[in-house]
Motif scaffolding. Structure first.
Motif, PDB file in Angstrom:
ATOM      1  N   SER A 131       0.818  -1.213   0.000  1.00 43.41           N
ATOM      2  CA  SER A 131       0.000   0.000   0.000  1.00 43.41           C
ATOM      3  C   SER A 131       0.849   1.259   0.000  1.00 43.41           C
ATOM      4  N   GLY A 132       1.869   1.289   0.855  1.00 43.83           N
ATOM      5  CA  GLY A 132       2.724   2.463   0.951  1.00 43.83           C
ATOM      6  C   GLY A 132       2.272   3.415   2.039  1.00 43.83           C
ATOM      7  N   ARG A 139       8.044   2.004   5.425  1.00 43.28           N
ATOM      8  CA  ARG A 139       8.889   1.531   4.327  1.00 43.28           C
ATOM      9  C   ARG A 139       9.986   0.617   4.841  1.00 43.28           C
ATOM     10  N   THR A 142       8.335  -2.737   5.154  1.00 41.59           N
ATOM     11  CA  THR A 142       8.091  -3.387   3.864  1.00 41.59           C
ATOM     12  C   THR A 142       9.387  -3.885   3.251  1.00 41.59           C
ATOM     13  N   TYR A 161       5.157   0.594  -4.271  1.00 42.54           N
ATOM     14  CA  TYR A 161       4.167   1.206  -3.398  1.00 42.54           C
ATOM     15  C   TYR A 161       3.059   1.849  -4.213  1.00 42.54           C
TER      16      TYR A 161
END
Length: 244
Positions: A131-132, A139, A142, A161
């Motif tokens: 998704s971001g 971040r 992720t 993202y």
């Protein structure tokens, strides 16, 4: 009944206008209930879908222990701000906020299984579509998952993202091409179908596209793991749950 069954687990989804998202999280709630039948498991949403988190907490009895488990894959505004504020507002409860689901090895297992289900043959590079967030911690989380997935798969994995200003799917594909990859697959690092998952798949083009994590058994086990860990942690004022 054990100590872990004597609380209420509130699984907090973001919410989506895509009806498939609501169906998916409801399926996940049922899978969690199957794993722990004596545990009171409720579904709540931050926005867009009912029941909303505040309404669910208002409906719990005075003095009840409640653990909010975010159905989110990384740290960010909702985890750091929205959930602690909701916990603080529910002064009639003894409330804890669990960590987000990611990063965790069980999510890597789920991502691997979804890729195999998509027909991925183990060759080439993988785009990890997420998704971001504008929160740098999100971040970091992720990228950590991308690194763990690369170790598991034995191929390059590059995050992409859908929001938050990070590199998108096209940039991730160029990155993989620069690493000598000529085949690609998309790993959908989303908890449920929705706009971002659809946009990532549309931007990807040819190649296997894995389904979102959804009600994968590993995700259900992870929800319970986050609940249990939070339940064992000391109770702190809700304002301390959100780092500055």
């Amino acid at each position: 009944m054990t100590e872990f069954d004597s609380s209420t687990l509130v699984l907090v989804a973001h919410g989506s206008r895509d009806p498939r998202a609501l169906a998916t999280v409801r399926e996940l709630v049922e899978r969690v209930r199957e794993l722990r039948p004596l545990l009171d498991v409720r579904l709540a949403h931050i926005e867009l879908n009912e029941p909303l988190l505040g309404d669910v907490l208002d409906g719990l009895g005075h003095g009840r222990r409640a653990v909010l488990v975010p159905l989110l894959l990384s740290r960010g505004y909702h985890v750091k701000r929205d959930l602690p504020r909701a916990a603080e507002a529910a002064r009639h409860l003894v409330t804890r906020v669990a960590d987000p689901l990611g990063p965790h090895p069980l999510l890597v297992d789920a991502l691997h299984d979804r890729l195999v289900e998509s027909g991925w043959d183990g060759q080439g590079g993988v785009v990890l579509a997420a998704s971001g967030s504008r929160d740098p911690d999100a971040r970091v989380d992720t990228r950590r998952t991308a690194g763990r997935l690369a170790e598991r798969l034995g191929v390059p994995v590059v995050p992409a993202y859908a929001s938050g200003g990070g590199a998108g799917v096209a940039a991730a594909l160029r990155d993989l091409a620069g690493q000598g990859c000529h085949q690609y697959a998309l790993a959908s690092y989303f908890t449920a179908p929705g706009r971002f998952a659809t946009e990532a798949a549309d931007a990807f083009g040819d190649g296997p596209v894995a389904a979102p994590l959804g009600a994968h058994p590993g995700v259900a086990r992870l929800v319970l793991h986050r609940h249990d860990r939070a339940l064992l942690s000391p109770v702190r004022p809700a304002r301390q749950l959100a780092p500055a």
